[in-house]
Design an enzyme around this catalytic site. Sequence first.
Site, PDB file in Angstrom:
ATOM      1  N   LYS A   1       4.262   0.718   9.941  1.00  0.00           N
ATOM      2  CA  LYS A   1       4.381   1.948   9.155  1.00  0.00           C
ATOM      3  C   LYS A   1       3.819   3.135   9.918  1.00  0.00           C
ATOM      4  CE  LYS A   1       2.946   0.105   5.110  1.00  0.00           C
ATOM      5  NZ  LYS A   1       2.497   0.043   3.718  1.00  0.00           N
TER       6      LYS A   1
ATOM      7  N   GLU B   1       0.880  -1.167   0.000  1.00  0.00           N
ATOM      8  CA  GLU B   1       0.000   0.000   0.000  1.00  0.00           C
ATOM      9  C   GLU B   1       0.923   1.224   0.000  1.00  0.00           C
ATOM     10  OE1 GLU B   1      -2.221  -2.108   3.624  1.00  0.00           O
ATOM     11  OE2 GLU B   1      -3.173  -0.206   3.061  1.00  0.00           O
TER      12      GLU B   1
ATOM     13  N   ARG C   1       5.529 -12.598   9.591  1.00  0.00           N
ATOM     14  CA  ARG C   1       6.171 -11.293   9.398  1.00  0.00           C
ATOM     15  C   ARG C   1       7.543 -11.301  10.035  1.00  0.00           C
ATOM     16  NH1 ARG C   1       1.982  -7.476   8.490  1.00  0.00           N
ATOM     17  NH2 ARG C   1       3.237  -5.619   8.710  1.00  0.00           N
TER      18      ARG C   1
HETATM   19  P1  ATP Z   1       0.568  -1.754   7.504  1.00  0.00           P
HETATM   20  O1  ATP Z   1       1.707  -1.497   8.474  1.00  0.00           O
HETATM   21  O2  ATP Z   1      -0.071  -0.507   6.993  1.00  0.00           O
HETATM   22  O3  ATP Z   1      -0.343  -2.884   7.873  1.00  0.00           O
HETATM   23  P2  ATP Z   1       2.042  -3.482   5.881  1.00  0.00           P
HETATM   24  O4  ATP Z   1       3.284  -3.411   6.714  1.00  0.00           O
HETATM   25  O5  ATP Z   1       1.229  -4.707   5.835  1.00  0.00           O
HETATM   26  O6  ATP Z   1       1.171  -2.245   6.188  1.00  0.00           O
HETATM   27  P3  ATP Z   1       1.912  -3.373   3.027  1.00  0.00           P
HETATM   28  O7  ATP Z   1       2.243  -2.238   2.164  1.00  0.00           O
HETATM   29  O8  ATP Z   1       0.528  -3.857   3.057  1.00  0.00           O
HETATM   30  O9  ATP Z   1       2.463  -3.018   4.447  1.00  0.00           O
HETATM   31  O10 ATP Z   1       2.879  -4.584   2.737  1.00  0.00           O
HETATM   32  C1  ATP Z   1       3.179  -5.062   1.470  1.00  0.00           C
HETATM   33  C2  ATP Z   1       3.563  -6.502   1.578  1.00  0.00           C
HETATM   34  O11 ATP Z   1       4.665  -6.657   2.458  1.00  0.00           O
HETATM   35  C3  ATP Z   1       2.432  -7.332   2.131  1.00  0.00           C
HETATM   36  O12 ATP Z   1       2.328  -8.504   1.351  1.00  0.00           O
HETATM   37  C4  ATP Z   1       2.853  -7.639   3.523  1.00  0.00           C
HETATM   38  O13 ATP Z   1       2.357  -8.876   3.915  1.00  0.00           O
HETATM   39  C5  ATP Z   1       4.371  -7.629   3.425  1.00  0.00           C
HETATM   40  N1  ATP Z   1       4.967  -7.240   4.705  1.00  0.00           N
HETATM   41  C6  ATP Z   1       4.691  -6.133   5.414  1.00  0.00           C
HETATM   42  N2  ATP Z   1       5.377  -6.127   6.569  1.00  0.00           N
HETATM   43  C7  ATP Z   1       6.116  -7.259   6.594  1.00  0.00           C
HETATM   44  C8  ATP Z   1       7.036  -7.837   7.525  1.00  0.00           C
HETATM   45  N3  ATP Z   1       7.331  -7.245   8.679  1.00  0.00           N
HETATM   46  N4  ATP Z   1       7.593  -9.015   7.203  1.00  0.00           N
HETATM   47  C9  ATP Z   1       7.310  -9.623   6.042  1.00  0.00           C
HETATM   48  N5  ATP Z   1       6.460  -9.144   5.130  1.00  0.00           N
HETATM   49  C10 ATP Z   1       5.857  -7.975   5.386  1.00  0.00           C
HETATM   50 MG    MG Z   2      -0.860  -4.372   4.802  1.00  0.00          MG
END
Ligand code: ATP
Ligand code: MG
Length: 628
Positions: free
Chosen positions: A297, A63, A287
């Site tokens: 974020k 996003e 994650r």
């Molecule tokens: P938010 O903090 O707003 O929930 P998010 O960290 O999930 O956002 P996105 O932009 O939705 O951020 O993430 C893009 C992709 O990265 C998604 O497929 C998410 O699953 C993956 N992702 C995000 N954070 C992690 C993390 N800490 N470890 C592994 N993958 C991640």
């Molecule tokens: Mg997300």
Amino acid sequence: MNASPRPDDSPNAADPKNAADSSGGDDSNPNPDKAHRHFIRQAIDSDLASGRFDAVRTRFPPEPNGYLHIGHAKSICLNFGLAKDLGGTCNLRFDDTNPSKEDTEYVDSIQEDVRWLGFQWDNLHFASDYFEQLYQWAEKLVTDGHAYVCDLTAEQTREYRGTLTEAGRESPGRSNTPEENLDLLRRMKAGEFPDGAKTLRAKIDMANPNINLRDPVMYRIAHVPHHRTGDQWCIYPMYDWAHGQSDSIEKITFSICTLEFEHHRPLYDWYCDKLEIHHPRQIEFARLNITYTVMSKRKLLQLVQEKHVSGWDDPRMPTIVGLRRRGYTPESIRAFCADIGVAKFNSTIDVVRLENAVREHLNDVAPRRMAVLDPVKLTITNWDEHGSPVEMMSAVNNPGDESAGSREIPFSGSLWIERDDFKEEAPRKFFRLKKGGAVRLRAGYIVDCHDVVKDADGNVIEILCTYDPQTKSGEDTSGRKVKGTIHWVSCEHAAEVTVRNYDRLFSVENPDSVAEGKTFLDHLNPDSLSTTTAFVEPALREAKVGDRVQFERLGYYVVDQDSRDDEMVFNRIVGLRDTWAKIASKDGGGQANANSPANAKGKGKGQANCKGQGNGKGNNNDKGKKQS
Ligand code: ATP
Ligand code: MG
């Protein structure tokens, strides 16, 4: 082959608990092939073998509401890596369904970060490109009686939803006819209603134990311009209504996402079933969490907005731009992601592993240079005997890489050395310089200390030595042996630079764990940045922004973008070894302010023998190790 209709086996048939080398919890890497055989890879292999899918198509779907962080790097390495290893494709898709939080600044930075990490997408997409298709599908669900327009306010909707132990209540909108719903939906789209007045909801099951299936909202009204579609829409799809179908439109076969989406999977399945469209297989993984940092974020944005850091690219941030500015290499981040593996259970990775990854890579590639961060003067009292005021000394650029060549360093009778490389009275095992003792000056001579000069307060301000002409490095005919080697720069020739010594941004392992009334901000490390002026060898005058070097015996440093012709700025990337772990374990896990040169040296015994932790390769970084 066709991926729909919906597969009837569990999307996670390759249960990691049954997988031979599942890494859930155990991240040791006895098998060099492990990175290629984690449970997701096994699931893909089995789907390709069974013919369920005939190609690997993945995507990375951020996003655009913030900068990418090291957690995203894990997902990027996984998605792009699988596509690469298996001859498939990987898209970059922006899930841009929330215009009020999104910005083109983020869209641009995310693309730059993915490329910097070393990956290139096959196609670039935006969920907003699918808004029209999604809307058509919404009309289809309404017409088929699977969606309805609801008048409940946001608060009522929450209230009606029920709880984990209590079923929800049905919205009055549920009894609308399809014709009524279609009319209302079209009027929502036409802008007849104010924000929040109505929603479109899927008609599923208000008593479902999975709350995501209790008539989830599909569209909300928001009279907000979108960074790509402008004023074209005043209704926006919810993430859950857009995400799965976007994957489906792109014919993604393996929709890899993090664990929190496990409970959304039945909803994505429901939408694909009702729309009778291509059905990707969703596989969830844990994650990445890392000690001494936050990864949300929202919190990272707060750190930036409240100016706890200098920006998204502050070298203490876990963002990709921050790590880049800190001096991390893409290679080291990819190596780290491969090393930690892919697991099905949440865990927190010790930040030391990230630091080790960059240390290992830079040990291989960073040229060695001498720099003195906390200088004290060393005068060679018999330098007159030498015959010329300056002698050029040859020093190898990288002891582990002959092709890196060597450089010349001016040596003179007046040098800077590190203050804590000298002690007037020293314990037996202090192998650096002491009064009455001898030490080798790296790439120079052995010097013997006979006296010191002190100021009125009794502080040593000058160390007086003689040099031994027979002991020149590489041409030593003296047969003398000394235990320690220290670094130096010639006073007259040294360049003065600014050094930013960065430490961890938080002083506790888990900043998210806070006592009542406190926030993660209470755990900010007040000493995470200290700035000093240092003297460096003249060769460093030529260094360019982004160049990485090893300051011998101290650590790895990178030239920061704030450098000017008359004022170079170096950021410390990482110390030569993990002083933090050492000190923390000594203090019983306390909040040691390690990694600062003051702590990196002189603590503990046996300094001369310390090796980079957890790095079996040896870092050529032994303090005081002989290398002349
Ligand atoms: P938010 O903090 O707003 O929930 P998010 O960290 O999930 O956002 P996105 O932009 O939705 O951020 O993430 C893009 C992709 O990265 C998604 O497929 C998410 O699953 C993956 N992702 C995000 N954070 C992690 C993390 N800490 N470890 C592994 N993958 C991640
Ligand atoms: Mg997300």
